[in-house]
Design a protein around this motif. Sequence first.
Motif, PDB file in Angstrom:
ATOM      1  N   ALA A 291       3.738 -40.839  75.406  1.00 10.67           N
ATOM      2  CA  ALA A 291       2.284 -40.818  75.212  1.00 10.67           C
ATOM      3  C   ALA A 291       1.511 -40.711  76.518  1.00 10.67           C
ATOM      4  N   ASP A 292       2.076 -41.220  77.624  1.00 15.42           N
ATOM      5  CA  ASP A 292       1.342 -41.185  78.893  1.00 15.42           C
ATOM      6  C   ASP A 292       1.706 -39.984  79.757  1.00 15.42           C
ATOM      7  N   ARG A 293       2.553 -39.083  79.221  1.00 16.06           N
ATOM      8  CA  ARG A 293       2.927 -37.889  79.992  1.00 16.06           C
ATOM      9  C   ARG A 293       1.899 -36.786  79.747  1.00 16.06           C
ATOM     10  N   PRO A 294       1.210 -36.322  80.792  1.00 18.41           N
ATOM     11  CA  PRO A 294       0.159 -35.313  80.585  1.00 18.41           C
ATOM     12  C   PRO A 294       0.663 -34.017  79.982  1.00 18.41           C
ATOM     13  N   ASN A 295       1.936 -33.686  80.222  1.00 16.28           N
ATOM     14  CA  ASN A 295       2.465 -32.414  79.712  1.00 16.28           C
ATOM     15  C   ASN A 295       3.096 -32.529  78.341  1.00 16.28           C
TER      16      ASN A 295
ATOM     17  N   ASP B 273       4.606 -27.519  79.663  1.00 20.37           N
ATOM     18  CA  ASP B 273       4.295 -28.515  78.653  1.00 20.37           C
ATOM     19  C   ASP B 273       5.446 -28.589  77.654  1.00 20.37           C
ATOM     20  N   VAL B 274       5.496 -29.691  76.879  1.00 19.57           N
ATOM     21  CA  VAL B 274       6.640 -29.937  76.000  1.00 19.57           C
ATOM     22  C   VAL B 274       6.177 -30.395  74.623  1.00 19.57           C
ATOM     23  N   ASN B 275       6.681 -29.725  73.598  1.00 17.75           N
ATOM     24  CA  ASN B 275       6.607 -30.211  72.218  1.00 17.75           C
ATOM     25  C   ASN B 275       7.981 -30.740  71.838  1.00 17.75           C
TER      26      ASN B 275
ATOM     27  N   GLN C  13      13.091 -38.042  80.847  1.00 12.95           N
ATOM     28  CA  GLN C  13      13.487 -37.343  82.059  1.00 12.95           C
ATOM     29  C   GLN C  13      13.349 -35.828  81.893  1.00 12.95           C
ATOM     30  N   LEU C  14      13.736 -35.323  80.731  1.00 12.05           N
ATOM     31  CA  LEU C  14      13.603 -33.889  80.473  1.00 12.05           C
ATOM     32  C   LEU C  14      12.128 -33.483  80.516  1.00 12.05           C
ATOM     33  N   VAL C  15      11.273 -34.270  79.869  1.00 12.84           N
ATOM     34  CA  VAL C  15       9.841 -33.951  79.848  1.00 12.84           C
ATOM     35  C   VAL C  15       9.264 -33.997  81.259  1.00 12.84           C
ATOM     36  N   ASP C  16       9.684 -34.970  82.049  1.00 11.39           N
ATOM     37  CA  ASP C  16       9.203 -35.047  83.437  1.00 11.39           C
ATOM     38  C   ASP C  16       9.699 -33.865  84.267  1.00 11.39           C
ATOM     39  N   ALA C  17      10.942 -33.461  84.044  1.00 14.76           N
ATOM     40  CA  ALA C  17      11.462 -32.290  84.762  1.00 14.76           C
ATOM     41  C   ALA C  17      10.681 -31.036  84.386  1.00 14.76           C
ATOM     42  N   ALA C  18      10.305 -30.925  83.115  1.00 17.71           N
ATOM     43  CA  ALA C  18       9.477 -29.785  82.694  1.00 17.71           C
ATOM     44  C   ALA C  18       8.120 -29.814  83.385  1.00 17.71           C
ATOM     45  N   ALA C  19       7.531 -31.007  83.500  1.00 11.42           N
ATOM     46  CA  ALA C  19       6.227 -31.128  84.162  1.00 11.42           C
ATOM     47  C   ALA C  19       6.300 -30.651  85.607  1.00 11.42           C
ATOM     48  N   GLU C  20       7.394 -30.972  86.289  1.00 13.11           N
ATOM     49  CA  GLU C  20       7.557 -30.545  87.676  1.00 13.11           C
ATOM     50  C   GLU C  20       7.562 -29.020  87.803  1.00 13.11           C
ATOM     51  N   ARG C  21       7.844 -28.336  86.711  1.00 23.16           N
ATOM     52  CA  ARG C  21       7.914 -26.873  86.716  1.00 23.16           C
ATOM     53  C   ARG C  21       6.736 -26.245  85.975  1.00 23.16           C
ATOM     54  N   GLY C  22       5.712 -27.035  85.710  1.00 23.51           N
ATOM     55  CA  GLY C  22       4.506 -26.516  85.077  1.00 23.51           C
ATOM     56  C   GLY C  22       4.643 -26.227  83.603  1.00 23.51           C
TER      57      GLY C  22
END
Length: 421
Positions: free
Chosen positions: A131-135, A81-83, A70-79
Amino acid sequence: MPSAVRFGVNYTPSVGWFHHWLDFDLDSVRADLDSIAALGLDHVRVFPLWPYFQPNRTLIRGRAVEQLVQLVDAAAERGLDVNVDGLQGHLSSFDFLPAWTRTWHRRNLFTDPDVLDGQAAYLRTLAAALADRPNFLGMTLGNEVNQFSAGPHPDPDRATEEEIDRWLTRMLAACEEGAPGRLHLHAEYDATWYQDDQPFTPAQAARHGAVTAVHSWVFNGTAQRHGRTSVPTEHHAAYLVELSKAWAGDPRRPVWLQEVGAPAPLVPPEHAAAFTEATVANALDCPDLWGITWWCSHDVSRELADFPGLEYGLGLLTNDRKPKDAAHVLARAASAPVPAPASRTTALVVPADPAVRSACAPGGPVFNAFFRLTADGARPTTVLDTRAGDRDQLAARGITEVVTPDQVLPAPQGLQGGTRS
């Protein structure tokens, strides 16, 4: 690999610090990420706490993994990327290790077969979930895990260089199994480059994983010796970037300045912006820089006890998400075009033997010679003594001059006059 330098921040939640995983509030996370994205940064590094996610060796909490997604998806919504750092490990003076590795269940983090099985399963699970999250950029094995392997840790898990080499190989393979083709790496604090008895070596840092990570903190003796506006202090991050290149097998291997911050009182709050500006500018003058990820996003709340004093004020943003002057400095750097730096043509010879790597530490002859050259207007890099005569290696890196510390330092007492007003 991106063609441009990346600018990001290590995400420290404004509410509850990393204990927020115990009371995960997605709305609060979104507000934090909004304040980060508003600075124009492009990525965050995030820290699931290992004992909260894997409290038993054979129990990886599904709900915790879902919250990370959910955190990674929320980051994607704001442009953004996530390590993701996996084995937390050590953060801001606190150790976070699961009970199945300590006290009555004391087992070595780097050599015990059961612990290794549990770690690999955990890293593989986190990577596979994203693995399937583009960001999703990829995994970092953990935050400065080398601090568990030697002194000054009060209860180290001793291991040999060969055992650490096998540990790194296996853990990075687990990340790759979970998320093939992503940017998987490992990251240590600067004892890897400076401490003679560290089993995590410079060669491992520069050859395992997709990029080399360096963490630059000037409270390691640099600022104490030379002052906050000195050449060594303002160029320390650049020094670590260039020092790492001596050991790299690939002459164009990317280097990630994954942690750097302005620690008070050595860098007082009113001077943090100037330190940030100088550090970033000097790091950007290093070829093959992957990115700069500042420590950290938000201040630690004063309601939380027992942190070292400097930890409370390291944020680019206050605890109520207001940007500080240093945040504006980083935002300007992130929005400005970054011209590709020219090759560094002068290389300083460093010892390949990790048993004498303290020559590179603050006060050592390599350290002093590097900053003598820098103070004199040169843009030095480094080369191993075992490669100093390798013409092909030098040519691949654009090096035309090789010097030793003895040729640079004018007197045995080392660096003089390095501090400027």
